[in-house]
Scaffold this active site. Structure first.
Site, mmCIF file in Angstrom:
data_model
loop_
_atom_site.group_PDB
_atom_site.id
_atom_site.type_symbol
_atom_site.label_atom_id
_atom_site.label_comp_id
_atom_site.label_asym_id
_atom_site.label_seq_id
_atom_site.Cartn_x
_atom_site.Cartn_y
_atom_site.Cartn_z
ATOM 1 N N HIS A 1 18.409 17.571 17.643
ATOM 2 C CA HIS A 1 17.568 16.409 17.952
ATOM 3 C C HIS A 1 17.181 15.753 16.633
ATOM 4 O O HIS A 1 16.809 16.439 15.678
ATOM 5 C CB HIS A 1 16.309 16.808 18.717
ATOM 6 C CG HIS A 1 15.305 15.695 18.838
ATOM 7 N ND1 HIS A 1 15.443 14.669 19.761
ATOM 8 C CD2 HIS A 1 14.167 15.436 18.147
ATOM 9 C CE1 HIS A 1 14.418 13.832 19.629
ATOM 10 N NE2 HIS A 1 13.630 14.274 18.653
ATOM 11 N N ASP B 1 16.980 4.239 22.425
ATOM 12 C CA ASP B 1 16.439 3.537 21.262
ATOM 13 C C ASP B 1 17.515 2.922 20.381
ATOM 14 O O ASP B 1 17.265 1.941 19.673
ATOM 15 C CB ASP B 1 15.616 4.497 20.385
ATOM 16 C CG ASP B 1 14.344 4.944 21.077
ATOM 17 O OD1 ASP B 1 13.886 4.233 21.990
ATOM 18 O OD2 ASP B 1 13.817 6.007 20.697
ATOM 19 N N SER C 1 14.922 12.265 15.149
ATOM 20 C CA SER C 1 14.095 11.108 15.477
ATOM 21 C C SER C 1 13.253 10.735 14.273
ATOM 22 O O SER C 1 13.143 11.491 13.301
ATOM 23 C CB SER C 1 13.191 11.409 16.681
ATOM 24 O OG SER C 1 12.245 12.407 16.354
ATOM 25 N N SER D 1 11.063 2.786 17.134
ATOM 26 C CA SER D 1 11.423 4.123 17.591
ATOM 27 C C SER D 1 12.937 4.307 17.564
ATOM 28 O O SER D 1 13.690 3.446 18.050
ATOM 29 C CB SER D 1 10.908 4.349 19.012
ATOM 30 O OG SER D 1 11.365 5.575 19.522
ATOM 31 N N SER E 1 0.818 -1.225 0.000
ATOM 32 C CA SER E 1 0.000 0.000 0.000
ATOM 33 C C SER E 1 0.849 1.271 0.000
ATOM 34 O O SER E 1 0.468 2.281 0.588
ATOM 35 C CB SER E 1 -0.954 0.009 1.200
ATOM 36 O OG SER E 1 -1.932 1.019 1.052
#
Length: 302
Positions: free
Chosen positions: A169, A214, A171, A179, A133
């Site tokens: 930062h 993480d 992420s 994560s 998808s």
């Protein structure tokens, strides 16, 4: 597949060369002479106003990007961050990046230092993967706070133009188990030598609690700093980005990226990017892969 991509790249670059008009070449020459002074407003003549959006990192889209080894089962060195669901990713995907900065305070420290806020987003999009998808495989968000100070130093023809530091930062905005995030204190130095521009940017990762990390040992894979070299001449812009963990032995890891752009019309440029190593995206921080992409760019490092 790689041969097809290289053939398309050659055809695109050939077209851009022969379709280039004289005014585009003059535009490119003027642009390459602006350098760091213009991009970072280092002189009284180039100083602008605060809260004005300006370019930061390259802005581009690669509609055809070949990934030799997609990371179909991401596994961090942290046990809660190990995926258990295999995903059948395609080797061909789309990648794009947007990046900008704005000056929020100027005239700090003897009336010369500036404080900037910057933001970069990178996307890896499985746009050709209808079976899944067409998902976004990875989205990375990178806000930064930067302090920059102009320099007026030189050693022969090498000019030291700016120095500074920042907080970064990065992420991917995912939940467990995919994560990935980290925080860094960065330093930077910008230099020019004729048509060459050099950036040196080491960093220190801000420590996190062991049970909340993480991506343990990310600096051993992604690196502890990076070096950028940019060469601009008659519209061509070549860049080499090199990240390293500074272990120049059997434990060396890092990332290398080469890009080439050439104007098609004004700010629109043909763009080629080839990379190899760890940390092409946050989910791939400990995953080694090779990528070849072609597309267009609207903004380069300079």
């Amino acid at each position: 597949m790689i041969k097809r991509i290289l053939l398309i790249s050659f055809a695109l670059s050939s077209y851009s060369i022969y379709a280039q008009e004289a005014d585009d070449l003059l535009f490119s020459q003027d642009r390459q002479n602006q350098g760091l002074d213009q991009r970072w407003e280092l002189t009284p003549e180039t100083r602008g106003r605060t809260f004005t959006i300006s370019p930061y990192k390259p802005v581009y889209i690669l509609p055809f990007r070949y990934v030799n080894k997609p990371n179909e089962l991401p596994a961090s060195l942290s046990e809660p961050n190990v995926s258990t669901e295999h995903k059948d990713y395609d080797n061909l995907e789309i990648k794009f990046q947007i990046s900008f900065k704005t000056k929020v305070v100027q005239g700090l420290f003897f009336g010369k230092g500036d404080l900037w806020v910057a933001f970069t987003q990178t996307a890896n999009w499985q746009a050709y993967n209808g079976d899944l998808s067409r998902p976004f495989r990875e989205l990375n968000y990178e806000p930064e706070l930067l302090f920059n100070y102009p320099l007026n130093l030189s050693w022969n023809r090498l000019k030291f133009k700016m120095i500074g530091f920042g907080f970064n930062h990065q992420s991917n905005g995912q939940s467990l188990p995919e994560s990935r995030s980290w925080n860094r204190f960065t330093m930077h130095l910008g230099m020019e030598y004729d048509r060459w521009t050099f950036f040196v940017r080491p960093w220190l990762r801000l420590r996190e609690k062991a049970n909340a990390d993480d991506n343990p040992q990310i600096t051993e894979y992604v690196g502890k700093g990076e070096f950028n070299a940019v060469y601009a001449n008659w519209g061509h812009v070549f860049t080499l980005n090199f990240r390293t963990n500074f272990r120049f032995n059997e434990h060396h890891k890092g990332y290398t990226e080469f890009t080439w752009s050439y104007p098609i019309k004004n700010h629109l440029k043909a763009f080629l990017a080839i990379s190899n190593g760890y940390g092409d995206s946050m989910i791939d921080y400990n995953w080694n892969q090779t990528n070849i992409g072609i597309g267009i760019s609207l903004m380069e490092w300079l």
